[in-house]
Design a protein around this motif. Structure first.
Motif, PDB file in Angstrom:
ATOM      1  N   GLY A  69       1.006  -1.695  -0.092  1.00 34.47           N
ATOM      2  CA  GLY A  69       0.053   0.068   0.279  1.00 34.47           C
ATOM      3  C   GLY A  69       1.575   0.903  -0.082  1.00 34.47           C
ATOM      4  O   GLY A  69       0.755   2.675   0.342  1.00 34.47           O
ATOM      5  N   LEU A  70       1.993   0.889  -0.198  1.00 33.01           N
ATOM      6  CA  LEU A  70       2.898   2.427  -0.177  1.00 33.01           C
ATOM      7  C   LEU A  70       2.497   3.225  -1.857  1.00 33.01           C
ATOM      8  O   LEU A  70       2.645   2.450  -3.404  1.00 33.01           O
ATOM      9  CB  LEU A  70       4.351   2.268  -0.659  1.00 33.01           C
ATOM     10  N   GLU A  71       3.003   4.650  -1.924  1.00 33.40           N
ATOM     11  CA  GLU A  71       2.745   4.891  -3.130  1.00 33.40           C
ATOM     12  C   GLU A  71       4.644   5.828  -3.795  1.00 33.40           C
ATOM     13  O   GLU A  71       4.875   5.284  -2.942  1.00 33.40           O
ATOM     14  CB  GLU A  71       1.787   6.311  -2.810  1.00 33.40           C
ATOM     15  N   PRO A  72       4.164   5.224  -4.858  1.00 35.48           N
ATOM     16  CA  PRO A  72       5.654   5.462  -5.519  1.00 35.48           C
ATOM     17  C   PRO A  72       5.813   7.498  -5.442  1.00 35.48           C
ATOM     18  O   PRO A  72       5.265   8.128  -5.442  1.00 35.48           O
ATOM     19  CB  PRO A  72       5.705   4.851  -7.609  1.00 35.48           C
ATOM     20  N   LEU A  73       7.374   7.549  -4.969  1.00 28.24           N
ATOM     21  CA  LEU A  73       8.154   8.752  -4.825  1.00 28.24           C
ATOM     22  C   LEU A  73       8.054   9.299  -6.867  1.00 28.24           C
ATOM     23  O   LEU A  73       9.051   9.542  -7.100  1.00 28.24           O
ATOM     24  CB  LEU A  73       8.909   9.161  -4.497  1.00 28.24           C
ATOM     25  N   GLY A  74       6.717   9.810  -7.292  1.00 30.14           N
ATOM     26  CA  GLY A  74       7.596  10.047  -8.476  1.00 30.14           C
ATOM     27  C   GLY A  74       6.098   8.928  -9.624  1.00 30.14           C
ATOM     28  O   GLY A  74       5.252   8.507  -9.128  1.00 30.14           O
ATOM     29  N   ASP A  75       6.908   8.972 -10.444  1.00 24.85           N
ATOM     30  CA  ASP A  75       5.751   7.730 -11.582  1.00 24.85           C
ATOM     31  C   ASP A  75       6.850   6.298 -11.550  1.00 24.85           C
ATOM     32  O   ASP A  75       5.927   5.816 -12.581  1.00 24.85           O
ATOM     33  CB  ASP A  75       6.484   8.188 -13.350  1.00 24.85           C
ATOM     34  N   SER A  76       7.399   5.821 -10.937  1.00 24.77           N
ATOM     35  CA  SER A  76       7.940   4.274 -10.312  1.00 24.77           C
ATOM     36  C   SER A  76       8.604   4.492  -9.001  1.00 24.77           C
ATOM     37  O   SER A  76       9.381   5.212  -8.396  1.00 24.77           O
ATOM     38  CB  SER A  76       8.197   4.394 -11.153  1.00 24.77           C
ATOM     39  N   TYR A  77       8.129   3.400  -8.197  1.00 25.40           N
ATOM     40  CA  TYR A  77       8.917   2.783  -7.499  1.00 25.40           C
ATOM     41  C   TYR A  77      10.641   2.207  -7.209  1.00 25.40           C
ATOM     42  O   TYR A  77      11.242   3.047  -6.542  1.00 25.40           O
ATOM     43  CB  TYR A  77       8.433   1.539  -7.041  1.00 25.40           C
ATOM     44  N   LEU A  78      11.148   2.940  -8.950  1.00 21.21           N
ATOM     45  CA  LEU A  78      12.677   2.983  -9.026  1.00 21.21           C
ATOM     46  C   LEU A  78      13.014   4.050  -9.195  1.00 21.21           C
ATOM     47  O   LEU A  78      12.762   4.730  -9.978  1.00 21.21           O
ATOM     48  CB  LEU A  78      12.402   1.512 -10.315  1.00 21.21           C
ATOM     49  N   LEU A 294       4.227   6.513   2.494  1.00 17.82           N
ATOM     50  CA  LEU A 294       2.973   6.338   3.212  1.00 17.82           C
ATOM     51  C   LEU A 294       3.166   7.801   4.413  1.00 17.82           C
ATOM     52  O   LEU A 294       4.146   7.708   4.589  1.00 17.82           O
ATOM     53  CB  LEU A 294       3.364   4.555   4.687  1.00 17.82           C
ATOM     54  N   ARG A 295       2.582   8.706   2.960  1.00 16.87           N
ATOM     55  CA  ARG A 295       2.149   9.960   3.194  1.00 16.87           C
ATOM     56  C   ARG A 295       1.698   9.898   4.728  1.00 16.87           C
ATOM     57  O   ARG A 295       0.391   8.649   5.305  1.00 16.87           O
ATOM     58  CB  ARG A 295       0.823  10.306   2.337  1.00 16.87           C
ATOM     59  N   GLY A 296       1.614  10.508   5.265  1.00 12.71           N
ATOM     60  CA  GLY A 296       1.258  11.490   6.701  1.00 12.71           C
ATOM     61  C   GLY A 296      -0.392  11.475   6.639  1.00 12.71           C
ATOM     62  O   GLY A 296      -0.361  12.040   6.057  1.00 12.71           O
ATOM     63  N   SER A 297      -0.628  11.517   8.001  1.00 13.11           N
ATOM     64  CA  SER A 297      -1.810  11.474   8.223  1.00 13.11           C
ATOM     65  C   SER A 297      -1.890  12.837   9.172  1.00 13.11           C
ATOM     66  O   SER A 297      -3.329  13.448   9.156  1.00 13.11           O
ATOM     67  CB  SER A 297      -2.394  10.296   9.017  1.00 13.11           C
ATOM     68  N   ASP A 298      -1.385  13.832   9.284  1.00 15.99           N
ATOM     69  CA  ASP A 298      -1.155  15.081   9.848  1.00 15.99           C
ATOM     70  C   ASP A 298      -1.048  15.860   9.170  1.00 15.99           C
ATOM     71  O   ASP A 298       0.303  15.817   8.775  1.00 15.99           O
ATOM     72  CB  ASP A 298      -0.723  14.632  11.142  1.00 15.99           C
ATOM     73  N   ARG A 299      -1.767  17.057   9.274  1.00 18.03           N
ATOM     74  CA  ARG A 299      -1.631  18.004   7.910  1.00 18.03           C
ATOM     75  C   ARG A 299      -0.602  19.256   7.919  1.00 18.03           C
ATOM     76  O   ARG A 299       0.759  19.199   7.308  1.00 18.03           O
ATOM     77  CB  ARG A 299      -2.583  18.630   7.447  1.00 18.03           C
ATOM     78  N   THR A 300      -0.351  19.098   9.556  1.00 20.01           N
ATOM     79  CA  THR A 300       1.305  19.730   9.862  1.00 20.01           C
ATOM     80  C   THR A 300       2.250  18.787   9.906  1.00 20.01           C
ATOM     81  O   THR A 300       3.360  19.747   9.365  1.00 20.01           O
ATOM     82  CB  THR A 300       0.943  20.425  11.238  1.00 20.01           C
ATOM     83  N   LEU A 301       2.771  18.180   9.896  1.00 22.28           N
ATOM     84  CA  LEU A 301       3.525  16.689   9.579  1.00 22.28           C
ATOM     85  C   LEU A 301       3.864  16.858   8.505  1.00 22.28           C
ATOM     86  O   LEU A 301       4.900  15.511   8.836  1.00 22.28           O
ATOM     87  CB  LEU A 301       3.346  16.487  11.062  1.00 22.28           C
ATOM     88  N   ALA A 302       2.738  16.108   7.752  1.00 25.71           N
ATOM     89  CA  ALA A 302       3.000  14.779   6.587  1.00 25.71           C
ATOM     90  C   ALA A 302       4.347  15.683   5.762  1.00 25.71           C
ATOM     91  O   ALA A 302       4.348  14.260   4.897  1.00 25.71           O
ATOM     92  CB  ALA A 302       1.277  15.050   5.663  1.00 25.71           C
ATOM     93  N   ASP A 303       4.189  16.515   5.583  1.00 32.25           N
ATOM     94  CA  ASP A 303       5.914  16.989   4.463  1.00 32.25           C
ATOM     95  C   ASP A 303       6.992  17.016   5.717  1.00 32.25           C
ATOM     96  O   ASP A 303       8.018  17.310   5.121  1.00 32.25           O
ATOM     97  CB  ASP A 303       5.753  18.789   4.477  1.00 32.25           C
ATOM     98  N   GLN A 304       6.688  16.063   6.686  1.00 28.40           N
ATOM     99  CA  GLN A 304       8.486  15.855   7.557  1.00 28.40           C
ATOM    100  C   GLN A 304       8.036  14.017   6.992  1.00 28.40           C
ATOM    101  O   GLN A 304       7.205  13.414   6.943  1.00 28.40           O
ATOM    102  CB  GLN A 304       8.635  16.356   9.009  1.00 28.40           C
ATOM    103  N   TYR A 305       9.767  13.949   7.170  1.00 26.45           N
ATOM    104  CA  TYR A 305       9.712  12.046   5.960  1.00 26.45           C
ATOM    105  C   TYR A 305      10.677  11.812   7.303  1.00 26.45           C
ATOM    106  O   TYR A 305      11.750  11.918   7.465  1.00 26.45           O
ATOM    107  CB  TYR A 305      10.171  12.172   4.551  1.00 26.45           C
ATOM    108  N   SER A 356       5.186  11.474   7.285  1.00 22.93           N
ATOM    109  CA  SER A 356       5.827  10.406   6.148  1.00 22.93           C
ATOM    110  C   SER A 356       6.318   9.123   6.789  1.00 22.93           C
ATOM    111  O   SER A 356       7.056  10.024   7.383  1.00 22.93           O
ATOM    112  CB  SER A 356       5.521  11.120   5.051  1.00 22.93           C
ATOM    113  N   VAL A 357       6.516   8.365   5.732  1.00 27.10           N
ATOM    114  CA  VAL A 357       8.175   7.788   6.244  1.00 27.10           C
ATOM    115  C   VAL A 357       7.810   6.945   5.101  1.00 27.10           C
ATOM    116  O   VAL A 357       7.722   6.745   3.799  1.00 27.10           O
ATOM    117  CB  VAL A 357       7.452   6.696   6.858  1.00 27.10           C
ATOM    118  N   ILE A 358       9.112   7.225   4.797  1.00 26.71           N
ATOM    119  CA  ILE A 358       9.427   6.762   3.621  1.00 26.71           C
ATOM    120  C   ILE A 358      10.439   5.657   3.575  1.00 26.71           C
ATOM    121  O   ILE A 358      11.241   5.159   4.646  1.00 26.71           O
ATOM    122  CB  ILE A 358      10.529   7.397   2.509  1.00 26.71           C
TER     123      ILE A 358
END
Length: 540
Positions: A69-78, A294-305, A356-358
């Motif tokens: 259930g992770l999203e790619p960072l851009g167009d691909s996981y690679l 995995l995108r963070g659930s908190d709008r104020t912290l989701a842009d930290q990874y 968020s967690v990469i």
């Protein structure tokens, strides 16, 4: 103005608890083993960087990230990275080290290994003086200088491994039993290039390196990936050859270590000269890190990874090895770490953290941390938004222990939280079990740390609940970087799963905290941390 995690705030942070089913329960021994069996299979061909085996492994990891259930960072996981690969033509290359009593008896990949990183197809050195430079350390903070201004340009330098073991006023001048970056072989090679040397040879002893010669003994016959130094000749020699060199200098190997541990040490001619012919096949290739977020659930912290890392590459195939087995499967190093990180990703999806967690499976660690270095140099998100790194490399494999270990435990507030979580589970938190190995500088977390990002490196505890009937350190050392690093009957991944749950709970609390982690005051990477995160220059 950013808010940072202080030691005083740990108590409040540790009060954060999850409701409902525990997401950590998703990290299981069986689940981890299922992914290890795939990644360490012969069909992955040892997962050598930029090989078909690596491509198969990368595709599998990307599939698993999507499945979790992770999203790619851009167009691909690679995430593609360029590597410069250099492979010595063993049959066409030669090395001679000749002294007053004649030439040393060299056994290629037996008592010596050599290669070139000059990025030239042919390199020739003829009768170049071999100069002993001790530890080759220049540490202005300790007023320590092994070169004393001597011109060593154009010569081949002979280095001792590790830091100078010096005590002054009853205290170690460097870090005592804990190796610093000055003690790393990479530092020695960088020093040789800095001083304009033609080459560098490092003396290997098991005590100074903390591993046997066989671990690095075939380096010159493998494909080498370019790092930050270009030199005509690089190499390692074993202690028996060094004894011969020391004898020509009127001492022995122990005497060389004694000479180099003195403040008044200066470079010394050995009386030996080096002749080398090195033919190298040079290729520029594309390899891949694999990452999902995995995108963070908190709008104020989701842009930290937070970034979890595990290198998925290993040593590939060596068709010249004797015997039938020529595949370096890398089951423990590091199919297991990669599988454990994938299991952790599944737990985080259930936990829905605020930040968020990469999750990054990085390549070319075996070539010199190249995948993680590329990730940090050109991250898929702005570097100041990465607030922590958790690295997993060759974790616990022999069962459950009373302790749980993390390298970097004393370095940052990540370690403080890790210790608190461990103690709440009735476990004894410990730091580096083998500080002389300099392990913090030997895996991918150091790429993040050098950029100022607090990092923690999970390690295996040593106090086993059940008697093993064998020495686990000896067993690991026997298989390290050998074709025998495969899944073995004595593996018990309950310890892996338990340790990963401790690390998961640590990372989850960091991900959910109002404030971000930091290095302890006075740490060697604190200044880089301030430059990376502090908005106000007056606070740097």
């Amino acid at each position: 103005m950013k808010r940072f995690l202080s030691f005083a705030s740990l108590g409040m942070l540790l009060g954060v608890v999850a409701c409902g089913p525990n997401p950590a329960d998703r990290i299981s021994a069986d689940g981890i083993m299922a992914d290890v069996e795939v990644l360490a299979a012969d069909s992955m061909e040892g997962r050598g960087a930029a090989t078909e085996g690596e491509a198969r492994a990368a595709a599998y990891i990307a599939h698993r990230f999507a499945e979790i259930g992770l999203e790619p960072l851009g167009d691909s996981y690679l995430l593609p990275i360029e590597l410069v690969g250099m492979t010595k033509d063993v049959a066409a290359s030669s090395l001679s080290i000749r002294g007053p009593s004649g030439p040393l008896t060299l056994d290629n990949d037996g008592n010596v290994t050599f290669w070139s990183t000059a990025e030239e197809p042919v390199v020739d050195l003829r009768d170049v003086p071999l100069v002993f430079v001790g530890y080759g350390v220049e540490a202005p903070e300790h007023e320590w200088d092994d070169f004393k201004g001597e011109d060593v340009a154009g010569k081949v330098l002979l280095f001792l491994n590790n830091d100078p073991p010096v005590q002054e006023r009853g205290e170690p001048l460097f870090a005592g039993d804990a190796r610093t970056y000055y003690g790393r072989w990479t530092y020695k090679f960088e020093q040789a290039e800095k001083h304009g040397a033609a080459g560098a040879i490092v003396v290997h002893t098991t005590e100074s390196a903390s591993y046997q010669f066989s671990v690095i003994g075939n380096t010159g016959s493998r494909r080498i990936w370019q790092r930050t130094y270009r030199l005509d000749l690089l190499g390692w020699i074993d202690s028996t050859l060094t004894e011969r060199i020391a004898a020509s200098m009127g001492t022995d190997l122990a005497g060389l270590f004694d000479l180099a541990a003195r403040r008044n040490f200066a470079p010394r001619e050995t009386g030996y000269r080096v002749t080398a012919h090195v033919e190298t096949d040079i290729e520029r290739v594309e390899a891949h890190n694999v990452a999902g977020v995995l995108r963070g659930s908190d709008r104020t912290l989701a842009d930290q990874y937070l970034v979890y890392t595990a290198h998925y590459d290993h040593l590939g195939i060596n068709p010249d090895l004797p015997g039938d087995d020529k595949i370096f499967n890398g089951a423990l190093d590091n199919a297991l770490g990669t599988a454990a990180v994938m299991a952790t990703a599944d737990a985080f999806v259930a936990a829905q953290p605020r930040r968020s967690v990469i999750f990054a499976a990085v390549t070319a660690e075996e070539g010199g941390l190249l995948g993680s270095s590329a990730f940090v140099a050109a991250p898929p998100v702005p570097r100041p938004q990465i607030v922590a790194n958790f690295n997993v490399d060759s974790p616990q494999v022999f069962g459950v222990t009373h302790d749980v270990a993390a390298i970097g435990l004393e370095m940052s507030t990540l370690g403080e939280v890790f210790a608190q979580v461990a103690e709440q589970h009735g476990l004894r938190p410990v730091g580096d079990p083998n500080p002389n190995a300099g392990s913090f500088y030997r895996s991918d977390q150091v790429s993040f740390a050098k950029a100022g990002i607090p990092a923690l490196y999970l390690q295996a505890g040593t106090e086993y609940v059940d008697s093993l009937g064998f020495d686990p350190r000896d067993r690991k050392q026997r298989h390290y970087h050998q074709v025998t690093d495969e899944i073995h009957d004595e593996w018990d991944l309950e310890g892996t799963a338990r340790d990963m749950r401790v690390l998961f709970e640590t990372a989850l609390r960091i991900a959910n905290a109002d404030t971000q982690p930091r290095w302890v005051p006075g740490h060697e990477f604190e200044e880089e941390w301030r430059e990376l995160y502090t908005d106000d220059p007056n606070e740097r």
